[in-house]
Design a protein around this motif. Sequence first.
Motif, PDB file in Angstrom:
ATOM      1  N   THR A 152      -0.714   4.480   7.908  1.00 52.07           N
ATOM      2  CA  THR A 152      -1.578   3.678   7.039  1.00 52.07           C
ATOM      3  C   THR A 152      -2.990   4.250   7.007  1.00 52.07           C
ATOM      4  O   THR A 152      -3.677   4.161   5.987  1.00 52.07           O
ATOM      5  CB  THR A 152      -1.616   2.214   7.514  1.00 52.07           C
ATOM      6  N   ALA A 153      -3.429   4.836   8.115  1.00 51.53           N
ATOM      7  CA  ALA A 153      -4.757   5.460   8.130  1.00 51.53           C
ATOM      8  C   ALA A 153      -4.812   6.618   7.139  1.00 51.53           C
ATOM      9  O   ALA A 153      -5.819   6.796   6.420  1.00 51.53           O
ATOM     10  CB  ALA A 153      -5.086   5.946   9.541  1.00 51.53           C
ATOM     11  N   ASN A 157      -7.067   7.067   3.755  1.00 52.65           N
ATOM     12  CA  ASN A 157      -7.862   8.279   3.567  1.00 52.65           C
ATOM     13  C   ASN A 157      -7.573   8.931   2.212  1.00 52.65           C
ATOM     14  O   ASN A 157      -8.485   9.425   1.525  1.00 52.65           O
ATOM     15  CB  ASN A 157      -7.573   9.263   4.698  1.00 52.65           C
ATOM     16  N   ILE A 158      -6.312   8.925   1.796  1.00 55.72           N
ATOM     17  CA  ILE A 158      -5.933   9.495   0.507  1.00 55.72           C
ATOM     18  C   ILE A 158      -6.560   8.692  -0.629  1.00 55.72           C
ATOM     19  O   ILE A 158      -7.077   9.256  -1.603  1.00 55.72           O
ATOM     20  CB  ILE A 158      -4.397   9.537   0.380  1.00 55.72           C
ATOM     21  N   LEU A 159      -6.526   7.353  -0.516  1.00 62.29           N
ATOM     22  CA  LEU A 159      -7.150   6.516  -1.542  1.00 62.29           C
ATOM     23  C   LEU A 159      -8.642   6.814  -1.675  1.00 62.29           C
ATOM     24  O   LEU A 159      -9.197   6.803  -2.778  1.00 62.29           O
ATOM     25  CB  LEU A 159      -6.956   5.035  -1.205  1.00 62.29           C
ATOM     26  N   ARG A 160      -9.290   7.100  -0.569  1.00 63.52           N
ATOM     27  CA  ARG A 160     -10.726   7.329  -0.582  1.00 63.52           C
ATOM     28  C   ARG A 160     -11.108   8.720  -1.094  1.00 63.52           C
ATOM     29  O   ARG A 160     -12.153   8.884  -1.737  1.00 63.52           O
ATOM     30  CB  ARG A 160     -11.302   7.148   0.828  1.00 63.52           C
ATOM     31  N   ASN A 161     -10.281   9.694  -0.839  1.00 64.02           N
ATOM     32  CA  ASN A 161     -10.692  11.078  -1.083  1.00 64.02           C
ATOM     33  C   ASN A 161      -9.924  11.808  -2.186  1.00 64.02           C
ATOM     34  O   ASN A 161     -10.329  12.899  -2.586  1.00 64.02           O
ATOM     35  CB  ASN A 161     -10.569  11.879   0.215  1.00 64.02           C
ATOM     36  N   ARG A 188      -7.718   4.964 -11.923  1.00 64.15           N
ATOM     37  CA  ARG A 188      -7.634   5.416 -10.546  1.00 64.15           C
ATOM     38  C   ARG A 188      -7.457   4.262  -9.585  1.00 64.15           C
ATOM     39  O   ARG A 188      -8.038   3.181  -9.762  1.00 64.15           O
ATOM     40  CB  ARG A 188      -8.904   6.207 -10.181  1.00 64.15           C
ATOM     41  N   ALA A 189      -6.648   4.478  -8.561  1.00 72.22           N
ATOM     42  CA  ALA A 189      -6.401   3.475  -7.526  1.00 72.22           C
ATOM     43  C   ALA A 189      -7.432   3.660  -6.416  1.00 72.22           C
ATOM     44  O   ALA A 189      -7.310   4.551  -5.585  1.00 72.22           O
ATOM     45  CB  ALA A 189      -4.988   3.622  -6.974  1.00 72.22           C
ATOM     46  N   LEU A 190      -8.441   2.804  -6.420  1.00 73.82           N
ATOM     47  CA  LEU A 190      -9.509   2.873  -5.412  1.00 73.82           C
ATOM     48  C   LEU A 190      -9.260   1.842  -4.312  1.00 73.82           C
ATOM     49  O   LEU A 190      -8.640   0.800  -4.551  1.00 73.82           O
ATOM     50  CB  LEU A 190     -10.864   2.632  -6.061  1.00 73.82           C
ATOM     51  N   PRO A 191      -9.731   2.116  -3.099  1.00 75.96           N
ATOM     52  CA  PRO A 191      -9.444   1.231  -1.967  1.00 75.96           C
ATOM     53  C   PRO A 191      -9.811  -0.234  -2.221  1.00 75.96           C
ATOM     54  O   PRO A 191      -9.068  -1.137  -1.818  1.00 75.96           O
ATOM     55  CB  PRO A 191     -10.283   1.820  -0.833  1.00 75.96           C
ATOM     56  N   TYR A 236       6.255   3.462   1.387  1.00 75.22           N
ATOM     57  CA  TYR A 236       6.206   2.033   1.070  1.00 75.22           C
ATOM     58  C   TYR A 236       5.419   1.295   2.161  1.00 75.22           C
ATOM     59  O   TYR A 236       5.771   1.358   3.335  1.00 75.22           O
ATOM     60  CB  TYR A 236       7.611   1.459   0.999  1.00 75.22           C
ATOM     61  N   LEU A 237       4.379   0.584   1.736  1.00 75.12           N
ATOM     62  CA  LEU A 237       3.584  -0.238   2.642  1.00 75.12           C
ATOM     63  C   LEU A 237       3.712  -1.691   2.187  1.00 75.12           C
ATOM     64  O   LEU A 237       3.355  -2.029   1.057  1.00 75.12           O
ATOM     65  CB  LEU A 237       2.121   0.198   2.630  1.00 75.12           C
TER      66      LEU A 237
END
Length: 549
Positions: A152-153, A157-161, A188-191, A236-237
């Motif tokens: 999940t971390a 990180n992928i969502l942010r960068n 875009r999918a942002l956190p 999947y989360l």
Amino acid sequence: MERSMSAFAYYQSVAKTSTQTQVSAVEVKEKKKKRRKENGVGPEMKAKKRMKTPNSVKRKAKEEDEEEESQKKAAVEDQCPSNGPEAVSAQMLPALLADLNKVNNSRERANRLFQWLIHPSPAKTFFRDYWEKKPLLIRRQNREYYQGLFSTAEFDNILRNDNVQYGVNLDVTSYTNGKRETHNPPGRALPYTVWDFYKSGCSLRMLNPQAFSSTVWNVLSILQEKFGSMAGANVYLTPAGTQGFAPHYDDIEAFIVQLEGRKHWRVYNPRSIDETLPLVSSPNFSQAEIGKAILDVVLEAGDLLYFPRGFIHQGNCLPDAHSLHITISSYQRNSWGDLLLKVMPAALEMAMEEDVEFRKGLPLDYLAFMGVQNSDKEDPRRDRFLSHMEGLMKKLGSYAPVDAAVDQKAREFLHDCLPPMLSEEEKASSVYGAPARWEDGEAVNVTVRMKGSTKIRLIRGGVARLCGDDGAVHLYYTTENSRAYHKEEPRSMEIKDEHTEAMEFLIHAYPKFVTVTSLPCDTEENKISLAELLFEKGIIHTSEPIKTK
């Protein structure tokens, strides 16, 4: 058996049949299957009225219950770790991948990584007893077994960068009160938005984690050589106490790898023979349509669940824990039937060209006794017609251009493939580590010094393939593919007559390094020119880092 013609001429000879096997998407569009004449088309039929059950029916029902219990047991029996695990199988993933970099053969790497994935079940046992047949559950009692694959971390990180797009890279889903919904906004999918969806009870599905995660890319690029078919993945989360997807079956072989938390899974047999090893995924089912589960389990981190295509499944989170899992998949549209879709049109075209029996006209009156409207008639002309048709079908096999059709499947596979993820040593001995650079106002070290004594080999066992195309010979390769599915066009280059046998020699020599001088070309110049061309495309590397002029 030796060929009686040169390699170049041989590939030219199959080029025509190769083009004949090109079947458009419209031509291979799946047709609806013919409905059965009897009532009871669906997989389950309810009696219209209650009737007294004969003893024979009761016995049959009892036998079916016993068979169902046997299937459940068979699906769960391999869940306990065996004693004396193989060293490579018991390793943590980062250490395993580091060790695999030292393995000299990419096919052996694939075998070892797959064995690690399904440990402790031996690969031979798995493919004999479970592959395309029934589910396999592996419990490890080791929550850290898959640690390092994804987390999940890393998701955050992928969502942010990275530029994660809704609908392309990420789906937001829910399944509540029997209703499955997708909640993707545009863009875009942002956190900020994604985690709000998650807090509201929505599941998150990352569609192509290999485009963002180097570890997932590495694992899939190795496994694709094991399957000989594209290896894909979704992550999947799911929040605690929720379910993101309705019951359904897929058109892929699925390996559910539990990474974090816990998830409750129910798996169901295919509802009928028509839904066994299906060509396409199913629509969403209601709970009433799927019958009784043959497997009802809770996966803990470190566990694995495999099920073949066509097995209905659904997963929901328990109230006390979230779930993160990755589904590794393969074998989509990789059946005998898919190969025959390419073989048969070309076989028929060749038969019509070469055999007069296929060109003779149909009977003048065939419409009077053939066709659906005449299918119930008893007419000797029908028997003769069908017998003649059966004879032609039997002859058709002798015209089947099987090798050309296999090459067409191979070209599709190479286009599907991920590019190889190279180790530091491989980079240093390939074009990716060449010292060409800008220095003191000019480009330096730009020319490779390839000698006759230089030792070379393919950078991966499955990185390239020779195929005949329209009278020419082409080499298809994966090194310039994108990590995003089909972002690039298929990569190929024409191979000259004087290079064809040498290219074939190099492919078959893998994993051995061979000297440039040993390539079967007529001149030293041809040998060196081929080696330099392959080096520039990243298809080969050298046994030692190469020097420049």
